[in-house]
Design a protein around this motif. Structure first.
Motif, PDB file in Angstrom:
ATOM      1  N   MET A  79      -8.706  19.961  -0.134  1.00 47.66           N
ATOM      2  CA  MET A  79      -7.344  19.506   0.096  1.00 47.66           C
ATOM      3  C   MET A  79      -7.181  18.094  -0.465  1.00 47.66           C
ATOM      4  SD  MET A  79      -5.283  18.969   3.662  1.00 47.66           S
ATOM      5  CE  MET A  79      -6.245  17.496   4.047  1.00 47.66           C
ATOM      6  N   PRO A  80      -6.584  17.945  -1.648  1.00 46.98           N
ATOM      7  CA  PRO A  80      -6.408  16.603  -2.226  1.00 46.98           C
ATOM      8  C   PRO A  80      -5.471  15.751  -1.373  1.00 46.98           C
ATOM      9  CG  PRO A  80      -6.091  18.338  -3.864  1.00 46.98           C
ATOM     10  CD  PRO A  80      -6.125  19.003  -2.534  1.00 46.98           C
ATOM     11  N   PHE A  81      -5.761  14.453  -1.314  1.00 43.39           N
ATOM     12  CA  PHE A  81      -4.904  13.510  -0.594  1.00 43.39           C
ATOM     13  C   PHE A  81      -5.025  12.157  -1.254  1.00 43.39           C
ATOM     14  CE2 PHE A  81      -8.980  14.037   1.540  1.00 43.39           C
ATOM     15  CZ  PHE A  81      -9.490  12.749   1.509  1.00 43.39           C
ATOM     16  N   ILE A  82      -4.000  11.333  -1.071  1.00 45.70           N
ATOM     17  CA  ILE A  82      -3.984  10.019  -1.707  1.00 45.70           C
ATOM     18  C   ILE A  82      -2.926   9.160  -1.036  1.00 45.70           C
ATOM     19  CG2 ILE A  82      -2.235  10.371  -3.499  1.00 45.70           C
ATOM     20  CD1 ILE A  82      -4.240   9.106  -5.487  1.00 45.70           C
ATOM     21  N   LEU A  83      -3.078   7.838  -1.171  1.00 44.77           N
ATOM     22  CA  LEU A  83      -2.067   6.882  -0.722  1.00 44.77           C
ATOM     23  C   LEU A  83      -1.376   6.297  -1.948  1.00 44.77           C
ATOM     24  CD1 LEU A  83      -3.933   4.846   2.060  1.00 44.77           C
ATOM     25  CD2 LEU A  83      -2.239   6.638   2.392  1.00 44.77           C
ATOM     26  N   GLY A  84      -0.090   6.041  -1.813  1.00 42.24           N
ATOM     27  CA  GLY A  84       0.659   5.451  -2.911  1.00 42.24           C
ATOM     28  C   GLY A  84       1.854   4.684  -2.396  1.00 42.24           C
ATOM     29  N   LYS A  85       2.542   4.013  -3.309  1.00 46.43           N
ATOM     30  CA  LYS A  85       3.743   3.266  -2.948  1.00 46.43           C
ATOM     31  C   LYS A  85       4.935   3.792  -3.742  1.00 46.43           C
ATOM     32  CE  LYS A  85       1.887  -1.117  -1.310  1.00 46.43           C
ATOM     33  NZ  LYS A  85       1.894  -2.595  -1.476  1.00 46.43           N
ATOM     34  N   LYS A  86       6.052   3.926  -3.037  1.00 45.96           N
ATOM     35  CA  LYS A  86       7.278   4.376  -3.696  1.00 45.96           C
ATOM     36  C   LYS A  86       7.698   3.339  -4.721  1.00 45.96           C
ATOM     37  CE  LYS A  86      11.933   6.029  -2.635  1.00 45.96           C
ATOM     38  NZ  LYS A  86      12.884   6.363  -1.552  1.00 45.96           N
ATOM     39  N   PHE A  87       7.887   3.789  -5.960  1.00 47.05           N
ATOM     40  CA  PHE A  87       8.198   2.877  -7.054  1.00 47.05           C
ATOM     41  C   PHE A  87       9.701   2.837  -7.319  1.00 47.05           C
ATOM     42  CE2 PHE A  87       8.038   2.130 -11.822  1.00 47.05           C
ATOM     43  CZ  PHE A  87       7.975   0.760 -11.687  1.00 47.05           C
ATOM     44  N   LYS A  88      10.261   3.973  -7.703  1.00 51.51           N
ATOM     45  CA  LYS A  88      11.703   4.055  -7.927  1.00 51.51           C
ATOM     46  C   LYS A  88      12.092   5.516  -8.145  1.00 51.51           C
ATOM     47  CE  LYS A  88      11.569   3.440 -12.966  1.00 51.51           C
ATOM     48  NZ  LYS A  88      12.108   2.663 -14.106  1.00 51.51           N
ATOM     49  N   MET A  89      13.406   5.766  -8.177  1.00 53.30           N
ATOM     50  CA  MET A  89      13.927   7.098  -8.500  1.00 53.30           C
ATOM     51  C   MET A  89      14.163   7.176 -10.007  1.00 53.30           C
ATOM     52  SD  MET A  89      14.320   8.971  -5.692  1.00 53.30           S
ATOM     53  CE  MET A  89      15.498  10.208  -6.209  1.00 53.30           C
ATOM     54  N   LEU A 122       9.229   8.316  -8.366  1.00 52.59           N
ATOM     55  CA  LEU A 122       7.982   7.854  -8.961  1.00 52.59           C
ATOM     56  C   LEU A 122       7.159   7.152  -7.884  1.00 52.59           C
ATOM     57  CD1 LEU A 122       9.251   6.413 -12.360  1.00 52.59           C
ATOM     58  CD2 LEU A 122       8.581   8.745 -11.801  1.00 52.59           C
ATOM     59  N   VAL A 123       5.943   7.633  -7.672  1.00 49.47           N
ATOM     60  CA  VAL A 123       5.033   7.053  -6.688  1.00 49.47           C
ATOM     61  C   VAL A 123       3.839   6.484  -7.434  1.00 49.47           C
ATOM     62  CG1 VAL A 123       3.599   7.478  -4.674  1.00 49.47           C
ATOM     63  CG2 VAL A 123       5.776   8.686  -4.925  1.00 49.47           C
ATOM     64  N   LYS A 124       3.654   5.172  -7.323  1.00 49.88           N
ATOM     65  CA  LYS A 124       2.541   4.517  -8.025  1.00 49.88           C
ATOM     66  C   LYS A 124       1.342   4.469  -7.094  1.00 49.88           C
ATOM     67  CE  LYS A 124       1.522   0.601 -11.030  1.00 49.88           C
ATOM     68  NZ  LYS A 124       1.224   1.464 -12.159  1.00 49.88           N
ATOM     69  N   SER A 125       0.240   5.012  -7.562  1.00 47.10           N
ATOM     70  CA  SER A 125      -0.953   5.095  -6.728  1.00 47.10           C
ATOM     71  C   SER A 125      -2.153   4.618  -7.519  1.00 47.10           C
ATOM     72  CB  SER A 125      -1.160   6.533  -6.241  1.00 47.10           C
ATOM     73  OG  SER A 125      -2.345   6.631  -5.505  1.00 47.10           O
ATOM     74  N   THR A 126      -2.520   3.369  -7.315  1.00 40.98           N
ATOM     75  CA  THR A 126      -3.752   2.887  -7.917  1.00 40.98           C
ATOM     76  C   THR A 126      -4.922   3.619  -7.259  1.00 40.98           C
ATOM     77  OG1 THR A 126      -3.784   1.077  -6.322  1.00 40.98           O
ATOM     78  CG2 THR A 126      -2.821   0.614  -8.473  1.00 40.98           C
ATOM     79  N   PRO A 127      -6.057   3.756  -7.933  1.00 46.24           N
ATOM     80  CA  PRO A 127      -7.163   4.553  -7.374  1.00 46.24           C
ATOM     81  C   PRO A 127      -7.540   4.151  -5.951  1.00 46.24           C
ATOM     82  CG  PRO A 127      -7.629   3.954  -9.633  1.00 46.24           C
ATOM     83  CD  PRO A 127      -6.367   3.244  -9.269  1.00 46.24           C
ATOM     84  N   ASN A 128      -7.678   5.150  -5.090  1.00 41.34           N
ATOM     85  CA  ASN A 128      -8.100   4.946  -3.707  1.00 41.34           C
ATOM     86  C   ASN A 128      -9.625   4.986  -3.633  1.00 41.34           C
ATOM     87  OD1 ASN A 128      -5.434   6.421  -1.741  1.00 41.34           O
ATOM     88  ND2 ASN A 128      -5.309   5.311  -3.628  1.00 41.34           N
ATOM     89  N   THR A 129     -10.186   4.263  -2.683  1.00 39.91           N
ATOM     90  CA  THR A 129     -11.634   4.191  -2.524  1.00 39.91           C
ATOM     91  C   THR A 129     -12.049   4.749  -1.180  1.00 39.91           C
ATOM     92  OG1 THR A 129     -11.659   2.172  -3.859  1.00 39.91           O
ATOM     93  CG2 THR A 129     -13.637   2.672  -2.582  1.00 39.91           C
ATOM     94  N   VAL A 130     -13.048   5.635  -1.179  1.00 36.42           N
ATOM     95  CA  VAL A 130     -13.586   6.161   0.076  1.00 36.42           C
ATOM     96  C   VAL A 130     -14.449   5.083   0.715  1.00 36.42           C
ATOM     97  CG1 VAL A 130     -15.047   7.928   1.129  1.00 36.42           C
ATOM     98  CG2 VAL A 130     -13.562   8.530  -0.799  1.00 36.42           C
ATOM     99  N   ILE A 131     -14.059   4.659   1.933  1.00 39.53           N
ATOM    100  CA  ILE A 131     -14.784   3.565   2.581  1.00 39.53           C
ATOM    101  C   ILE A 131     -15.548   4.015   3.819  1.00 39.53           C
ATOM    102  CG2 ILE A 131     -13.219   1.799   1.723  1.00 39.53           C
ATOM    103  CD1 ILE A 131     -11.827   1.830   4.402  1.00 39.53           C
ATOM    104  N   SER A 132     -15.229   5.207   4.329  1.00 40.92           N
ATOM    105  CA  SER A 132     -15.940   5.689   5.516  1.00 40.92           C
ATOM    106  C   SER A 132     -15.814   7.201   5.604  1.00 40.92           C
ATOM    107  CB  SER A 132     -15.364   5.027   6.778  1.00 40.92           C
ATOM    108  OG  SER A 132     -16.020   5.503   7.930  1.00 40.92           O
ATOM    109  N   ILE A 133     -16.852   7.827   6.157  1.00 41.65           N
ATOM    110  CA  ILE A 133     -16.859   9.280   6.340  1.00 41.65           C
ATOM    111  C   ILE A 133     -17.177   9.576   7.805  1.00 41.65           C
ATOM    112  CG2 ILE A 133     -17.969  11.444   5.703  1.00 41.65           C
ATOM    113  CD1 ILE A 133     -18.527  10.235   2.957  1.00 41.65           C
ATOM    114  N   LYS A 134     -16.300  10.324   8.466  1.00 40.28           N
ATOM    115  CA  LYS A 134     -16.488  10.692   9.866  1.00 40.28           C
ATOM    116  C   LYS A 134     -17.072  12.101   9.934  1.00 40.28           C
ATOM    117  CE  LYS A 134     -14.117   6.987  11.117  1.00 40.28           C
ATOM    118  NZ  LYS A 134     -14.687   5.846  11.823  1.00 40.28           N
ATOM    119  N   GLY A 186      -8.085   9.527  -7.506  1.00 39.36           N
ATOM    120  CA  GLY A 186      -6.927   9.197  -8.338  1.00 39.36           C
ATOM    121  C   GLY A 186      -5.899  10.304  -8.353  1.00 39.36           C
ATOM    122  N   VAL A 187      -4.859  10.108  -9.159  1.00 45.12           N
ATOM    123  CA  VAL A 187      -3.769  11.090  -9.241  1.00 45.12           C
ATOM    124  C   VAL A 187      -4.211  12.359  -9.961  1.00 45.12           C
ATOM    125  CG1 VAL A 187      -1.969   9.333  -9.136  1.00 45.12           C
ATOM    126  CG2 VAL A 187      -2.896  10.012 -11.363  1.00 45.12           C
TER     127      VAL A 187
END
Length: 200
Positions: free
Chosen positions: A1-11, A25-37, A93-94
């Protein structure tokens, strides 16, 4: 199941089969895995990711693995069915998504300040005649005689907006991998710069 965080850029809008498609348009710079539960230690399976790495010092001190990976403005945890394919330090990433995927987008909607019951809850208001004066948009009676107090949950005037909203079954109309931009068909919650959670 892909997932990512991003910021709303514009319509914006794109052409698809000779038709104009409105996109966000959602701008999403690469996310980093920092912890695994994991279930043995934490009781559930989840991946915690960091987004928006900055060189500035944050209010919250970063310790341990966070200090090595960087200072992130946003940390978020996503529940998963399996953690076998993830390890700390992985970059998300995207490119996890593809055109035509259906995604679920969550974020805080726009704040609308203090609003009355007509705008906030859709009340119709009172009549313009029969002794009314400057009370057309008033809520009317708010309580009964027996419990001499206002019951919990009564719809009244108050702060409107800035609430978590989730929209399902939004379609990805395009992906710009070079600029880390997702083009999501339609509108998503929030204003420009709102943090969004996107998952398939």
């Amino acid at each position: 199941m892909p997932f990512i965080l991003g910021k709303k850029f514009k319509m914006s809008q794109v052409w698809k089969n000779d038709k104009v498609v409105p996109v966000t348009l959602v701008k999403s710079t690469p996310n980093t895995v920092i912890s695994i539960k994991d279930k043995e230690k934490d009781g559930y399976l989840a991946i915690q990711i960091g987004f928006d790495n900055t060189k500035k010092r944050l209010n919250k001190p970063m310790k341990g693995i966070l200090k090595e990976l960087g200072n992130f403005r946003h940390l978020k945890e996503f529940r998963v069915d399996s953690v076998e394919n993830y390890k700390i330090g992985d970059i998300l990433g995207v490119d996890q998504f593809s055109e035509g995927d259906k995604v679920m987008v969550s974020g805080l909607n726009k704040g609308r300040g203090f609003q009355g019951v007509v705008k906030r809850h859709g009340f119709s208001g009172g009549p313009k005649t029969h002794g009314q004066k400057n009370r057309q948009r008033a809520p009317g009676s708010i309580g009964a005689t027996a419990p001499q107090r206002v019951m919990k949950g009564r719809k009244m005037a108050g702060h409107m907006g800035t609430e978590r909203v989730t929209i399902k079954n939004l379609e990805i109309a395009g992906i710009d991998k070079e600029n880390n931009i997702l083009m999501i068909k339609g509108a998503v919650p929030g204003m420009r710069g709102t943090l969004l959670e996107i998952k398939k």
